[in-house]
Every structure is written in structure tokens, then in C-alpha cells.
Design an enzyme around this catalytic site. Structure first.
Site, PDB file in Angstrom:
ATOM      1  N   GLU A  66     -22.680  16.662   6.288  1.00 21.09           N
ATOM      2  CA  GLU A  66     -22.898  18.510   5.840  1.00 21.09           C
ATOM      3  C   GLU A  66     -23.653  17.721   4.799  1.00 21.09           C
ATOM      4  O   GLU A  66     -23.220  17.742   4.133  1.00 21.09           O
ATOM      5  CB  GLU A  66     -22.826  19.105   6.578  1.00 21.09           C
ATOM      6  CG  GLU A  66     -21.852  19.855   5.495  1.00 21.09           C
ATOM      7  CD  GLU A  66     -21.255  21.150   5.769  1.00 21.09           C
ATOM      8  OE1 GLU A  66     -22.060  21.704   6.797  1.00 21.09           O
ATOM      9  OE2 GLU A  66     -20.334  21.827   4.724  1.00 21.09           O
ATOM     10  N   ASP A 125     -11.345  21.309   4.520  1.00 23.69           N
ATOM     11  CA  ASP A 125     -12.328  19.592   4.063  1.00 23.69           C
ATOM     12  C   ASP A 125     -11.749  18.202   3.677  1.00 23.69           C
ATOM     13  O   ASP A 125     -12.047  17.326   3.114  1.00 23.69           O
ATOM     14  CB  ASP A 125     -13.668  19.950   3.183  1.00 23.69           C
ATOM     15  CG  ASP A 125     -14.906  21.322   3.266  1.00 23.69           C
ATOM     16  OD1 ASP A 125     -14.601  21.316   4.346  1.00 23.69           O
ATOM     17  OD2 ASP A 125     -14.711  21.136   2.688  1.00 23.69           O
ATOM     18  N   THR A 177      -7.839  24.591   3.822  1.00 20.20           N
ATOM     19  CA  THR A 177      -9.449  24.522   4.296  1.00 20.20           C
ATOM     20  C   THR A 177      -9.763  22.778   4.707  1.00 20.20           C
ATOM     21  O   THR A 177      -9.212  22.125   5.143  1.00 20.20           O
ATOM     22  CB  THR A 177     -10.141  23.532   2.915  1.00 20.20           C
ATOM     23  OG1 THR A 177     -11.392  23.566   2.553  1.00 20.20           O
ATOM     24  CG2 THR A 177      -9.676  23.071   1.634  1.00 20.20           C
ATOM     25  N   ALA A 181     -17.144   5.889  17.261  1.00 20.74           N
ATOM     26  CA  ALA A 181     -18.726   6.334  17.098  1.00 20.74           C
ATOM     27  C   ALA A 181     -18.860   4.794  16.039  1.00 20.74           C
ATOM     28  O   ALA A 181     -18.337   4.188  16.334  1.00 20.74           O
ATOM     29  CB  ALA A 181     -18.670   7.541  15.255  1.00 20.74           C
TER      30      ALA A 181
END
Length: 325
Positions: free
Chosen positions: A226, A131, A129, A190
Site C-alpha cells: 500500500e 507489518d 504489528t 505471484a
């Protein structure tokens, strides 16, 4: 316990770069250790429908470089029912499969655990996965590649953010886990990351706007995990309403995060866990996920692996905060 002679391998749920490397490792390590290997197509749906094929070393030749999964994948609602699991068990018996190796995420390993408990079939999980939300392994197959993909995309977006002096909210996958957002934010330089692990704390947007917009910074990148309720579009809309002086844009990276050739780190992780799955079956292990913890192969019971509270290192938040001034 009955002797294991034939092993079935399937990939389930969302695809992840490195799944093919895992299929290759299971197939070749299985054959090397005297097992027959069957590839099962289209995840649990394919298991229910008997979509199986005998695999040789040739079937997996050259696939280590490929993203996606040659076995295809699906999210199976039918397998969540008792009737679906019964059909899958009947197919396993009809095709002479003695044990199952499942490469997938939280839902996929939950399915394997329930199936193993109901029908006494030895099941081994591989952490496939993007994630990185499975407990008991330092990283999951596909996570490193996805983070590198995000980094490349954000690097390009920063060019236009700086040129136009804009705030960009960039939405990445991760759903209930902020590993991708937080670590890619650090890797990309960022200014902030908005993640589910911090959702119960004070308003993350207000905190960012309070500290993150400096006179020396005309452009900003904010990575957002998300979320159906408060993803990147939600935060961009709030900035437009609450801080109308800023030029705001949104970029939702979406499914491009899942694709691409796996990194060396993901290929090695997939190869080691794939070999580890065969070793686990030889040792009589069952109903465990193969993970890598502190660079050692570990066996994690399914019930532990699918826990939703994989620890998130909050020191990473401090790292990003200090470096974003």
C-alpha cells in the site's frame, strides 16, 4: 528502583491477530510470579482517562483463539503531547501501577519510550504489528496470520484471474515495509511484488512488464505494498495507458488482513514474548522490546526496535523472479 507490585498491560495502534494471546500471557505469567495485573482499555487514550480493571486468570480465559484485542485499541494524538503524558502518569500513580507493558507497533513503542524517558516508569514493549517492521525480532505478532490471510485471498483471486485471463494488482498492507508483499507473493506463486524497498531502483512496473508477461501466461498476479502515491490503483492505471491490450483489475484487501483467529506461530510468539516481558521486569530490565531472534528471547532497546531500517532480505526478490517464469 522502587519495587514493582502492579503491572498495567495495554494494546495500542493497529490491532494484530495474537494480541489477545499476548494479553493472556502477560496476565497469567504476571500472576504466577506474584504481580497484580491491570488491563488498560483503549490504548494510551484509556491510560490517560484511567480506564483500568484488575485482571485475574479468568479475565483472559478462552481469548487465545480470538483475533483483535479484548482491551480495544486506539491511536492517541493526546499521548504525543506533554500534557497527555502527564495525565497518563497521574493515572498510573492514582491506580498504583508500577510498570507498563505495551503491545503495539512502531508508533506505540515510540510512545512508550518517550513516556519512560519523561517519567521514569519501567516500560516493556511487545512487538504487536502485522507489518513485521520492528527491528531486532525475526517476526512480529500478527505477521504470520496476516500473511496466511493474504495467501487465502490471493488463491481465490487467481481462480478468476485465470478464468478471465487478467492481470490483477492486489494491494496489501505494510506501508513502508515490503515484508508482507514480498513473502506473500512467494507463498501465492505471484508473478511479481512491488515493494517500497525497491522504490529507488528502476521502474518496477516496467521491469515486470518486460519480463513477467510471457506468451505462456495469460493471467498474472502482482502484489503491491500500500502507498498513498503509488498503490495498486496507480499501477493498474499505468498498465491501461501504457499497455492497452491487457485486461486489468485491482483488488485492495484492506482491513480484512487484520482480522481472524491467530495462527499457531503467532500464538506461540505472543505467549513467549508475554512471558518474556514479565521475566524482563523481574530482572530489572526497562525500556526494552521483547523479541525472538534465532528462536531465542531477546531484549531490544526501544531506540533500536523502532529503527526504520529493519533489514530486508533482497535474496527474496531473486527467489520470486526465478519462480515466476
Amino acid at each position: 528502583m522502587a519495587k514493582i507490585e502492579t503491572i498495567g498491560i495495554l494494546t495500542s495502534g493497529g490491532d494484530a491477530p495474537g494480541m489477545n494471546a499476548a494479553i493472556r500471557a502477560v496476565t497469567r505469567a504476571g500472576i504466577y510470579n506474584g504481580f497484580k495485573v491491570k488491563g488498560i482499555y483503549r490504548g494510551y487514550d484509556g491510560l490517560i482517562n484511567g480506564e483500568m480493571k484488575d485482571f485475574t486468570t479468568e479475565n483472559v480465559s478462552g481469548i487465545i483463539t480470538l483475533g483483535g484485542t479484548i482491551l480495544k485499541t486506539a491511536r492517541s494524538k493526546e499521548f504525543m503531547t506533554m500534557e497527555g503524558m502527564q495525565k497518563a502518569y497521574d493515572q498510573i500513580k492514582a491506580n498504583g501501577v508500577d510498570a507498563l507493558i505495551v503491545c503495539g507497533g512502531n508508533g506505540s513503542l515510540t510512545g512508550a519510550m518517550n513516556f519512560a524517558n519523561e517519567f521514569d516508569v519501567p516500560c516493556i514493549g511487545l512487538p504487536g504489528t502485522i507489518d513485521n517492521d520492528l527491528y531486532g525480532t525475526d517476526s512480529t505478532i500478527g505477521y504470520d496470520t496476516t500473511m496466511n490471510t493474504i495467501m487465502e485471498c490471493v488463491d481465490r483471486i487467481r481462480d478468476t484471474a485465470q478464468s478471465h485471463e487478467r492481470i490483477f494488482f492486489i494491494e496489501v498492507m505494510g506501508r513502508d515495509a515490503g515484508f508482507l508483499a514480498q513473502n506473500s507473493a512467494i507463498a501465492c506463486g505471484a508473478e511479481a511484488a512491488i515493494i517500497p524497498e525497491e522504490a529507488t531502483d528502476e521502474d518496477q512496473l516496467a521491469e515486470f512488464m518486460k519480463r513477467g508477461i510471457r506468451k505462456s501466461k495469460k493471467s498474472c498476479i502482482v502484489i503491491v505494498s500500500e502507498s498513498p502515491k503509488c498503490g495498486a490503483l496507480y499501477y493498474a492505471e499505468r498498465v491501461k495507458n501504457e499497455f492497452p491490450g491487457y485486461d486489468v483489475r485491482v483488488s485492495i484487501l484492506g482491513h480484512l488482513q487484520r482480522g481472524g483467529s491467530p495462527t499457531a506461530r503467532d500464538r506461540i510468539l505472543a505467549s513467549r514474548t508475554g512471558v518474556g516481558a514479565i521475566e524482563a521486569l523481574k530482572q530489572g530490565q526497562r525500556n526494552v522490546m521483547i523479541g525472538i531472534k534465532n528462536n531465542e528471547v531477546v531484549y531490544v532497546p526501544f531506540s533500536e526496535a523502532i529503527r526504520s531500517d529493519k533489514p530486508f532480505d533482497k535474496k527474496l526478490i531473486k527467489v520470486l523472479e526465478e519462480l515466476s517464469i
